[in-house]
Design a protein around this motif. Structure first.
Motif, PDB file in Angstrom:
ATOM      1  N   ASN A 119       0.793  -1.231   0.000  1.00  0.00           N
ATOM      2  CA  ASN A 119       0.000   0.000   0.000  1.00  0.00           C
ATOM      3  C   ASN A 119       0.824   1.278   0.000  1.00  0.00           C
ATOM      4  OD1 ASN A 119      -2.646  -1.390   0.329  1.00  0.00           O
ATOM      5  ND2 ASN A 119      -1.744  -1.997   2.279  1.00  0.00           N
ATOM      6  N   CYS A 120       2.134   1.192  -0.222  1.00  0.00           N
ATOM      7  CA  CYS A 120       2.924   2.409  -0.316  1.00  0.00           C
ATOM      8  C   CYS A 120       2.632   3.096  -1.649  1.00  0.00           C
ATOM      9  CB  CYS A 120       4.410   2.109  -0.173  1.00  0.00           C
ATOM     10  SG  CYS A 120       5.151   1.352  -1.639  1.00  0.00           S
ATOM     11  N   LYS A 121       2.959   4.358  -1.719  1.00  0.00           N
ATOM     12  CA  LYS A 121       2.768   5.154  -2.931  1.00  0.00           C
ATOM     13  C   LYS A 121       4.069   5.894  -3.211  1.00  0.00           C
ATOM     14  CE  LYS A 121      -1.402   4.010  -3.828  1.00  0.00           C
ATOM     15  NZ  LYS A 121      -1.084   2.674  -3.289  1.00  0.00           N
ATOM     16  N   PRO A 122       4.914   5.362  -4.106  1.00  0.00           N
ATOM     17  CA  PRO A 122       6.213   5.999  -4.371  1.00  0.00           C
ATOM     18  C   PRO A 122       6.105   7.476  -4.743  1.00  0.00           C
ATOM     19  CG  PRO A 122       6.145   3.824  -5.372  1.00  0.00           C
ATOM     20  CD  PRO A 122       4.760   4.103  -4.858  1.00  0.00           C
ATOM     21  N   TYR A 123       5.067   7.848  -5.516  1.00  0.00           N
ATOM     22  CA  TYR A 123       4.922   9.251  -5.901  1.00  0.00           C
ATOM     23  C   TYR A 123       4.795  10.158  -4.673  1.00  0.00           C
ATOM     24  CZ  TYR A 123       4.225   8.660 -10.974  1.00  0.00           C
ATOM     25  OH  TYR A 123       4.391   8.418 -12.313  1.00  0.00           O
ATOM     26  N   VAL A 124       4.159   9.652  -3.635  1.00  0.00           N
ATOM     27  CA  VAL A 124       3.917  10.452  -2.441  1.00  0.00           C
ATOM     28  C   VAL A 124       5.037  10.290  -1.424  1.00  0.00           C
ATOM     29  CG1 VAL A 124       2.319  10.841  -0.519  1.00  0.00           C
ATOM     30  CG2 VAL A 124       1.420  10.270  -2.776  1.00  0.00           C
ATOM     31  N   GLU A 125       5.520   9.072  -1.271  1.00  0.00           N
ATOM     32  CA  GLU A 125       6.376   8.764  -0.127  1.00  0.00           C
ATOM     33  C   GLU A 125       7.869   8.689  -0.425  1.00  0.00           C
ATOM     34  OE1 GLU A 125       2.510   6.257   1.243  1.00  0.00           O
ATOM     35  OE2 GLU A 125       4.139   5.347   0.118  1.00  0.00           O
ATOM     36  N   TYR A 126       8.242   8.446  -1.666  1.00  0.00           N
ATOM     37  CA  TYR A 126       9.660   8.189  -1.930  1.00  0.00           C
ATOM     38  C   TYR A 126      10.305   9.140  -2.936  1.00  0.00           C
ATOM     39  CZ  TYR A 126       8.264   3.731   0.171  1.00  0.00           C
ATOM     40  OH  TYR A 126       7.758   2.769   1.003  1.00  0.00           O
TER      41      TYR A 126
END
Length: 653
Positions: free
Chosen positions: A349-356
Motif C-alpha cells: 500500500n505504499c505510494k512511491p509518488y507520495v512517499e519516496y
C-alpha cells in the motif's frame, strides 16, 4: 494607592491559595482524572484546527470518521496520555505537561491545516526530510490564522490555567524515576509495538491504508494514529550486499551479457533496425481501468466495443500488462512503467509518488531528455493528486498539463464526480495538441486518462448513448449489469480515442511510437460479482486473471503483428525499446535480460517466459535476477546512485 494595590495583590494570592487548598481536599486521583480529560480536549482542539467545521458534522465526522474508527482514535488518545505523563514526570508540573502536550499535537495540526490548504495533503512523516523546502514554501505562501486556531488557543489556555491549580505529584525520586521511565517506555511501545506493526494496525485497530486520500485517512483515524502508521511505508532496509562495488559488478555482468538479438522476431529491431534514422516521438498512454469486457464469458453487448483496436491489431504488438494493483493505485502502475521500479519490493500500500520520490529520480523521461527529447506529461485531473506536479518534475518532465490547464474540456460520467471526468476523446485532443505545439525536436509524452474511473452507475450515460448488455449469466445481478454497461461504454470511448490517435499519427511525416495499457481492473457493481459469476476470475483481488490488462504498442513506420504475451508493467519500457532498437540505460538492459528468465514477478505471482503463471516462487537463476533488480532499484530510489542512472536536476527559479 500602594496600600490598595498591595491589598488587592494579597487578596488575589489568598484567593488562589484558597482554591488550591480546596482542590487539595479531594483525593489525589482527582488530579489524575485531569490527565485523560486533558488528552481528550487537546485531541479535540487539534482535530478542530486540522479539519475546521467538519468537526461539527454529526454523521460525516462523529459517525463515519470517529465512531466507525474508534479503535484508532482510542490508540491516539492513549498515546497522548502517555506523552502527557512523560512530560509530567520530567517537569512535575501539570501546567507544563498540559502546555507541552498541546504544543506537541497542535503544531502538527496547524501544519496539517496549511498543507491541506496549499497542497491538498496533510502533514506526513516524509515531510520531515523536506523541512527546508517546506519552510521556503511557507515563507512565500503568506500564512494566516484561522478561526479554529483562535478558538483552540483560548480553550487550551484555559486548560493550562486550570492545570496550574492542580497540586504537583509528590514522589520519592525512585518512584518518580519509575513513573517517568514507564511513561516514556509506553510512548515508545505505542510507536514501535502498535503504530509500526502492520498486523496490529490492520487486525486490532482495523486501519485500512488510504494513501490515495491522505486527508480522509487523517480525518478517519486521527492525526496521531495516521501520522505514525504512515511511517510503516518508510521502513526500507538496504539489500545485504548493497555497495558501490557490488553495483558495478552487476552493471559489468549486464554489459557482458548484452545481446544484439531482439527478443521478438517480428520487431523492427530484428528485421530492419536502420530503417529510421530520425529519433521517433514516443507517446505513452495509461488508460484508466482499461480492459475488454467482451472477454467476459457469457456476456454479450448490442454493439462492438473495441473495433479500432481490433482493426489495428494486425499492425502492432499486442499483449497483456501484468499490473501490480487492483481497484486503485493508478500512480503505482505508471511509476513502474516510467522508472522500471517494481512495487513487489516495496511495502504494501505504499505510494512511491507520495512517499519516496522527493528529489530528482531516474526514469525513462529523464533519459530521453538527456537524448534531446522534449518531455511532457498530461493527466485529466488536478495536478496535486498523487503529488504528480512535483513528481513529474523530479522524473524529468519539462511540462505537466493537468485539469487546471485545460480550457473547457469535454467531461463525461458525472454521477459520482462533480461536473464529470475528462473524456477519452478530450485526452486525444490534448495529446494531439501537445504534439503539434512541440519544439523542433522529438517528443516523449506520457498521458494518463481518467474517464473510466470507478464508481460505475448506468445513469452516467443516457439510454441512447450507453452500450447495452444483451445477455449475461444468471449470477450477474441487475445492479452489476447496469454498472457493467457504464464501464463498457467507457471502454468504447477508449477505443474511439485509440482510433482517433492512430488515424492522426498515421498521417504525420515523422516516426511516432504509441504505447497504451490499462492500469488495473476495478470492482464493478457488487464487488467481484462480475468476475466470479462469469467465471472470468474469482472473488480474490490477487487472482492473476484480474491483473492482466491490454497492452498495445503501435507505430506509424513498422506495422507487423507481434504477440507479446504477458509483460510486467515495469517491463513495458524495456520491451518497447527492444522492439524498436531504442537506446536505454543499463538498468533497463538488466530488465530486458530478466525478461528471458520470467515475464513478471508481481502480486506474489511469477509469470514464466511461456506465459504460464504460478505462485511457487523463483528458481535460483530467476532469484539472482530478482535480487539484482532490487539492488539497482534501491540504488536509484533510496541509495547513492552508484550506477549514475540519468536524473534531471530541477531548475532553480
Amino acid at each position: 494607592m500602594e496600600t490598595i494595590m498591595h491589598s488587592q495583590t494579597v487578596s488575589s494570592e489568598a484567593i488562589s491559595e484558597d482554591i488550591r487548598k480546596r482542590l487539595r481536599k479531594f483525593p489525589s486521583w482527582v488530579s489524575w482524572l485531569f490527565v485523560p480529560l486533558a488528552a481528550a480536549l487537546i485531541t479535540f482542539c487539534a482535530t478542530w484546527i486540522q479539519i475546521e467545521d467538519q468537526l461539527f458534522t454529526y454523521r460525516f465526522f462523529w459517525v463515519e470518521s470517529f465512531w466507525w474508527h474508534r479503535a484508532a482514535w482510542f490508540a491516539g488518545w492513549v498515546f497522548l496520555i502517555l506523552v502527557y505523563l512523560t512530560i509530567l514526570g520530567l517537569s512535575n508540573r501539570h501546567w507544563i505537561a498540559t502546555l507541552g502536550t498541546s504544543i506537541f499535537l497542535c503544531i502538527p495540526a496547524i501544519i496539517c491545516y496549511f498543507k491541506l490548504s496549499i497542497h491538498g495533503e496533510p502533514f506526513l512523516p516524509w515531510d520531515l526530510a523536506q523541512a527546508g523546502e517546506a519552510l521556503d514554501v511557507a515563507g512565500k505562501s503568506g500564512l494566516w490564522i484561522s478561526g479554529p486556531m483562535v478558538g483552540s488557543a483560548i480553550i487550551l489556555t484555559l486548560l493550562t490555567l486550570l492545570a496550574c491549580l492542580l497540586h504537583s505529584p509528590k514522589f520519592t525520586w525512585k518512584r518518580w524515576l519509575a513513573r517517568t521511565v514507564l511513561s516514556a517506555a509506553g510512548v515508545l511501545f505505542m510507536v514501535f509495538g502498535v503504530f509500526l506493526q502492520e498486523d496490529v494496525t490492520k487486525n486490532v485497530l482495523y486501519i485500512s491504508p488510504d494513501a490515495w486520500m491522505q486527508d480522509r485517512y487523517y480525518r478517519n483515524y486521527g492525526l496521531v494514529t495516521a501520522f505514525f502508521t504512515n511511517i510503516q511505508v518508510m521502513q526500507i532496509d538496504a539489500p545485504s550486499q548493497y555497495g558501490e562495488e557490488h553495483v558495478q559488478e552487476i552493471l559489468q555482468a549486464v554489459e557482458k551479457n548484452r545481446s544484439n538479438k531482439p527478443y521478438f522476431a517480428g520487431s523492427l529491431a530484428a528485421k530492419n533496425p536502420s530503417a529510421v534514422e530520425k529519433k521517433p516521438t514516443i507517446i505513452y498512454i495509461q488508460s484508466e481501468a482499461f480492459w475488454d469486457p467482451t472477454d467476459l464469458p457469457g456476456v454479450t453487448f448490442d454493439q462492438p466495443i473495441t473495433p479500432n483496436i481490433q482493426r489495428t491489431r494486425q499492425e502492432m504488438a499486442f499483449g497483456k500488462c501484468f499490473s501490480p494493483r487492483f481497484g486503485g493505485g493508478t500512480c503505482d502502475v505508471e511509476c513502474e512503467v516510467l522508472t522500471g521500479f517494481s512495487m513487489e519490493y516495496l511495502p504494501n500500500n505504499c505510494k512511491p509518488y507520495v512517499e519516496y520520490i522527493h528529489g530528482p529520480t531516474s526514469s525513462i523521461a529523464a533519459f530521453r531528455k538527456e537524448q534531446g527529447y522534449e518531455t511532457k506529461a498530461i493527466h485529466g485531473y488536478y495536478a496535486k493528486f498523487w503529488n504528480r506536479e512535483r513528481t513529474y518534475a523530479n522524473l524529468g518532465f519539462d511540462d505537466f498539463i493537468s485539469l487546471e490547464d485545460m480550457k473547457d474540456p469535454e467531461r463525461k460520467r458525472p454521477i459520482d464526480w462533480e461536473n464529470g471526468l475528462v473524456s477519452e476523446q478530450e485526452m486525444a485532443r490534448q495529446i494531439i495538441s501537445a504534439y503539434e505545439s512541440k519544439q523542433d525536436k522529438p517528443l516523449f509524452l506520457h498521458a494518463v486518462t481518467i474517464e473510466n474511473h470507478l464508481a460505475y452507475a448506468k445513469e452516467n450515460f443516457s439510454d441512447a448513448e450507453r452500450v447495452r448488455i444483451t445477455a449475461a449469466p444468471e449470477g450477474v445481478s441487475e445492479y452489476t449489469r447496469g454498472c457493467l454497461e457504464d464501464f463498457a461504454t467507457g471502454v468504447r470511448d477508449t477505443d474511439e480515442m485509440w482510433g482517433t490517435l492512430t488515424d492522426y499519427f498515421d498521417n504525420v511525416d515523422e516516426p511516432v511510437i504509441m504505447v497504451m495499457w490499462g492500469d488495473h481492473y476495478n470492482p464493478i457493481g457488487n464487488g467481484m460479482n462480475v468476475y466470479s459469476a462469469t467465471g472470468y476470475g474469482s472473488e480474490d483481488t490477487k487472482d492473476p486473471r484480474v491483473h492482466g490488462t491490454p497492452l498495445l504498442i503501435w507505430s506509424n513506420y513498422h506495422k507487423e503483428p507481434i504477440d507479446l504475451g504477458t509483460v510486467a508493467a515495469y517491463q513495458i519500457t524495456s520491451i518497447t525499446n527492444d522492439l524498436y532498437g531504442l537506446d536505454q540505460p543499463p538498468y533497463f538492459d538488466l530488465l530486458r535480460q530478466e525478461f528471458d528468465q520470467y515475464r513478471a514477478k508481481s502480486v506474489g505471482t511469477v509469470v514464466e517466459p511461456d506465459n504460464s503463471y504460478h505462485q511457487n516462487g523463483l528458481n535460483p537463476e530467476q532469484q539472482a535476477f530478482y535480487d539484482n533488480h532490487w539492488l539497482l532499484q534501491y540504488d536509484m530510489l533510496f541509495g547513492k546512485n552508484y550506477q549514475n542512472a540519468p536524473v534531471i536536476q530541477k531548475q532553480t527559479k
